[in-house]
Write a protein that holds these residues in place. Sequence first.
Motif, PDB file in Angstrom:
ATOM      1  N   HIS A  38       0.722  -1.278   0.000  1.00 55.83           N
ATOM      2  CA  HIS A  38       0.128  -0.080   0.024  1.00 55.83           C
ATOM      3  C   HIS A  38       0.816   1.181  -0.057  1.00 55.83           C
ATOM      4  O   HIS A  38       0.356   2.470  -0.007  1.00 55.83           O
ATOM      5  N   HIS A  39       2.170   1.293   0.211  1.00 53.71           N
ATOM      6  CA  HIS A  39       3.067   2.299  -0.027  1.00 53.71           C
ATOM      7  C   HIS A  39       3.514   2.849  -1.204  1.00 53.71           C
ATOM      8  O   HIS A  39       3.842   1.862  -2.136  1.00 53.71           O
ATOM      9  N   GLU A  40       3.196   4.019  -1.544  1.00 55.66           N
ATOM     10  CA  GLU A  40       3.564   4.630  -2.647  1.00 55.66           C
ATOM     11  C   GLU A  40       4.677   5.481  -2.545  1.00 55.66           C
ATOM     12  O   GLU A  40       4.717   6.487  -1.523  1.00 55.66           O
ATOM     13  N   HIS A  41       5.832   5.428  -3.495  1.00 53.39           N
ATOM     14  CA  HIS A  41       6.931   6.738  -3.241  1.00 53.39           C
ATOM     15  C   HIS A  41       6.413   7.895  -3.135  1.00 53.39           C
ATOM     16  O   HIS A  41       5.428   8.180  -4.203  1.00 53.39           O
ATOM     17  N   HIS A  42       6.785   8.615  -2.168  1.00 47.32           N
ATOM     18  CA  HIS A  42       6.169  10.015  -2.103  1.00 47.32           C
ATOM     19  C   HIS A  42       7.417  10.902  -2.842  1.00 47.32           C
ATOM     20  O   HIS A  42       8.689  10.858  -2.078  1.00 47.32           O
ATOM     21  N   HIS A  43       7.124  12.114  -3.321  1.00 50.99           N
ATOM     22  CA  HIS A  43       8.261  13.139  -3.702  1.00 50.99           C
ATOM     23  C   HIS A  43       7.748  14.333  -2.881  1.00 50.99           C
ATOM     24  O   HIS A  43       6.990  15.091  -3.261  1.00 50.99           O
ATOM     25  N   LEU A  44       8.284  14.298  -1.497  1.00 52.13           N
ATOM     26  CA  LEU A  44       7.845  15.337  -0.793  1.00 52.13           C
ATOM     27  C   LEU A  44       8.158  16.579  -1.291  1.00 52.13           C
ATOM     28  O   LEU A  44       9.631  16.880  -1.553  1.00 52.13           O
ATOM     29  N   GLN A  45       7.365  17.595  -0.969  1.00 51.70           N
ATOM     30  CA  GLN A  45       7.744  19.132  -1.546  1.00 51.70           C
ATOM     31  C   GLN A  45       7.809  19.970  -0.411  1.00 51.70           C
ATOM     32  O   GLN A  45       7.125  20.014   0.553  1.00 51.70           O
ATOM     33  N   ALA A  46       8.579  21.148  -0.709  1.00 50.69           N
ATOM     34  CA  ALA A  46       8.481  22.386   0.515  1.00 50.69           C
ATOM     35  C   ALA A  46       7.237  22.804   0.492  1.00 50.69           C
ATOM     36  O   ALA A  46       6.505  22.924  -0.775  1.00 50.69           O
ATOM     37  N   PRO A  47       6.736  23.626   1.479  1.00 51.20           N
ATOM     38  CA  PRO A  47       5.479  24.259   1.248  1.00 51.20           C
ATOM     39  C   PRO A  47       5.695  25.320   0.112  1.00 51.20           C
ATOM     40  O   PRO A  47       6.686  25.944  -0.063  1.00 51.20           O
ATOM     41  N   ASN A  48       4.315  25.840  -0.257  1.00 51.73           N
ATOM     42  CA  ASN A  48       4.123  26.670  -1.327  1.00 51.73           C
ATOM     43  C   ASN A  48       4.370  28.201  -0.569  1.00 51.73           C
ATOM     44  O   ASN A  48       3.819  28.454   0.277  1.00 51.73           O
ATOM     45  N   LYS A  49       5.050  28.922  -1.010  1.00 56.84           N
ATOM     46  CA  LYS A  49       5.743  30.303  -0.603  1.00 56.84           C
ATOM     47  C   LYS A  49       4.231  31.166  -0.436  1.00 56.84           C
ATOM     48  O   LYS A  49       3.942  31.991   0.707  1.00 56.84           O
ATOM     49  N   GLU A  50       3.378  31.236  -1.407  1.00 55.81           N
ATOM     50  CA  GLU A  50       2.206  31.675  -1.547  1.00 55.81           C
ATOM     51  C   GLU A  50       1.256  31.573  -0.331  1.00 55.81           C
ATOM     52  O   GLU A  50       0.489  32.434   0.419  1.00 55.81           O
ATOM     53  N   LYS A 221      22.172   2.141   3.485  1.00 56.55           N
ATOM     54  CA  LYS A 221      21.211   0.914   2.927  1.00 56.55           C
ATOM     55  C   LYS A 221      20.828  -0.036   4.201  1.00 56.55           C
ATOM     56  O   LYS A 221      19.652  -0.371   4.319  1.00 56.55           O
ATOM     57  N   GLN A 222      21.739   0.037   4.850  1.00 56.13           N
ATOM     58  CA  GLN A 222      21.391  -0.899   6.271  1.00 56.13           C
ATOM     59  C   GLN A 222      20.492  -0.353   7.132  1.00 56.13           C
ATOM     60  O   GLN A 222      19.348  -0.900   7.516  1.00 56.13           O
ATOM     61  N   LEU A 223      20.445   1.008   7.404  1.00 57.94           N
ATOM     62  CA  LEU A 223      19.411   1.759   7.820  1.00 57.94           C
ATOM     63  C   LEU A 223      18.083   1.610   7.339  1.00 57.94           C
ATOM     64  O   LEU A 223      17.081   1.588   7.859  1.00 57.94           O
ATOM     65  N   ALA A 224      18.018   1.708   5.828  1.00 56.71           N
ATOM     66  CA  ALA A 224      16.692   1.515   4.992  1.00 56.71           C
ATOM     67  C   ALA A 224      16.121   0.515   5.416  1.00 56.71           C
ATOM     68  O   ALA A 224      15.167   0.227   5.723  1.00 56.71           O
ATOM     69  N   VAL A 225      17.043  -0.802   5.633  1.00 62.19           N
ATOM     70  CA  VAL A 225      16.575  -2.258   5.657  1.00 62.19           C
ATOM     71  C   VAL A 225      15.696  -2.360   7.213  1.00 62.19           C
ATOM     72  O   VAL A 225      14.612  -2.744   7.522  1.00 62.19           O
ATOM     73  N   CYS A 226      16.592  -1.805   8.174  1.00 65.56           N
ATOM     74  CA  CYS A 226      15.828  -1.680   9.353  1.00 65.56           C
ATOM     75  C   CYS A 226      14.631  -0.881   9.632  1.00 65.56           C
ATOM     76  O   CYS A 226      13.434  -1.268  10.351  1.00 65.56           O
ATOM     77  N   LEU A 227      14.643   0.269   8.837  1.00 66.12           N
ATOM     78  CA  LEU A 227      13.234   1.328   8.913  1.00 66.12           C
ATOM     79  C   LEU A 227      12.128   0.544   8.463  1.00 66.12           C
ATOM     80  O   LEU A 227      11.141   0.951   8.542  1.00 66.12           O
ATOM     81  N   LYS A 228      12.469  -0.216   7.351  1.00 66.21           N
ATOM     82  CA  LYS A 228      11.271  -0.956   6.689  1.00 66.21           C
ATOM     83  C   LYS A 228      10.737  -1.967   7.646  1.00 66.21           C
ATOM     84  O   LYS A 228       9.430  -2.161   7.230  1.00 66.21           O
ATOM     85  N   TYR A 229      11.459  -2.575   8.416  1.00 65.96           N
ATOM     86  CA  TYR A 229      10.691  -3.118   9.604  1.00 65.96           C
ATOM     87  C   TYR A 229       9.765  -2.477  10.364  1.00 65.96           C
ATOM     88  O   TYR A 229       8.649  -2.977  10.917  1.00 65.96           O
ATOM     89  N   ALA A 230       9.878  -1.346  10.354  1.00 63.16           N
ATOM     90  CA  ALA A 230       9.265  -0.357  11.409  1.00 63.16           C
ATOM     91  C   ALA A 230       8.101   0.318  10.501  1.00 63.16           C
ATOM     92  O   ALA A 230       7.454   1.183  11.050  1.00 63.16           O
ATOM     93  N   GLY A 231       8.051   0.272   9.264  1.00 57.44           N
ATOM     94  CA  GLY A 231       6.963   0.793   8.401  1.00 57.44           C
ATOM     95  C   GLY A 231       7.382   2.061   8.224  1.00 57.44           C
ATOM     96  O   GLY A 231       6.558   2.978   7.845  1.00 57.44           O
ATOM     97  N   VAL A 232       8.753   2.244   7.957  1.00 53.89           N
ATOM     98  CA  VAL A 232       9.112   3.953   7.703  1.00 53.89           C
ATOM     99  C   VAL A 232       9.997   3.787   6.372  1.00 53.89           C
ATOM    100  O   VAL A 232      10.877   2.913   6.205  1.00 53.89           O
ATOM    101  N   PHE A 233       9.471   4.476   5.337  1.00 55.46           N
ATOM    102  CA  PHE A 233      10.149   4.417   3.927  1.00 55.46           C
ATOM    103  C   PHE A 233      10.596   5.672   3.407  1.00 55.46           C
ATOM    104  O   PHE A 233      10.382   6.687   3.939  1.00 55.46           O
ATOM    105  N   ALA A 234      11.713   5.365   2.569  1.00 52.82           N
ATOM    106  CA  ALA A 234      12.435   6.690   2.105  1.00 52.82           C
ATOM    107  C   ALA A 234      11.542   7.590   1.227  1.00 52.82           C
ATOM    108  O   ALA A 234      10.745   6.991   0.448  1.00 52.82           O
ATOM    109  N   GLU A 235      11.717   8.747   1.570  1.00 48.15           N
ATOM    110  CA  GLU A 235      10.967   9.776   0.644  1.00 48.15           C
ATOM    111  C   GLU A 235      11.898  10.765   0.032  1.00 48.15           C
ATOM    112  O   GLU A 235      12.972  11.377   1.112  1.00 48.15           O
TER     113      GLU A 235
END
Length: 318
Positions: A38-50, A221-235
């Motif tokens: 159910h996870h989709e990779h997100h391209h997190l963006q900075a807040p809109n200045k306006e 990479k090892q950090l990402a492997v650990c975080l995936k077990y916790a349901g935390v994904f790279a953004e």
Amino acid sequence: MLSESSSFLKGVILGSIFCALITMLGRIRIGHGNTMHHHEHHHLQAPNKENILKISGDERLELSKGFQIYCIILVKPKDVSLWAAVKETWTKHCDKTEFFSSENFEEFESISMETSDMWLMMRKAYKYAFEKYSDQYNWFFLVRPTTFAIVENLKYFLLKKDPSQPFYLGHTIKSGDFEYVSVRGGIVLSIESMKRLNSLLNIPEKCPEQGGMIWKISEDKQLAVCLKYAGVFAENAEDTDGKDVFNTKSVRLFIKEAMNNHSNQVVGRCCSDMAVTFNGLTPNQMHVMMYGVYRLRAFGHLFNDTLIFLPPDGSDND
């Protein structure tokens, strides 16, 4: 007989390699069950200045005061010149900075990790930071000493992000189906991600101190492997135009590439105006960046900053 022994030995070696590959792939695909599906990779963006400008001045001031960023710098004695440059430049803008070194080093104040293994250094630094500062800081920013960061841009990027959510962001890299945040651009963890990571650090099956394979994988990479077990994904972190804000290369290289590929639009094509990090800098380049970012002003050109992030009390922030 020799031929049979040789074939048997080859079979053992090939079998061992095959088992190691299965083990590695099994670890890398952790989380590809229900959570990953159910996870989709997100391209997190900075807040809109306006949108930020629509917030009242008082509210903006409260927002700017609400950020507490703890900076973790992983160093080794061979990095002494970079260590000095980082200490004297951008790290003054963190709410707190601590250096974690591979061994005791009298010339600079640091926390000795008593290991030169980068993954062990990283996990020990995260554990130390969480146990000591989990009630004081809501964002944890880890970098190598070759990185220059503009902390105010990092705070602006995180402005509308909730640290009670499991954010793990920076410059993402794909390796097959596996995605991780590159340490070369800097790694940001929210306090929620830190909590989840800390809960796994003492579980070897999910977050081993050693890879347990024929070859080692990098610490990021090892950090990402650990975080995936916790349901935390790279953004991946980007500005509102889709440009990366965590950069794994130096400004010099970006400008060189832009000149070769877009000679008539070098400035516009080089880098994001909201860049948070650049990597691969020398000590001299650190000081040049510091001058350009925090000292140089073009009088006559109007700057309309939507936010002012105040420095920590008692700091020598520029």
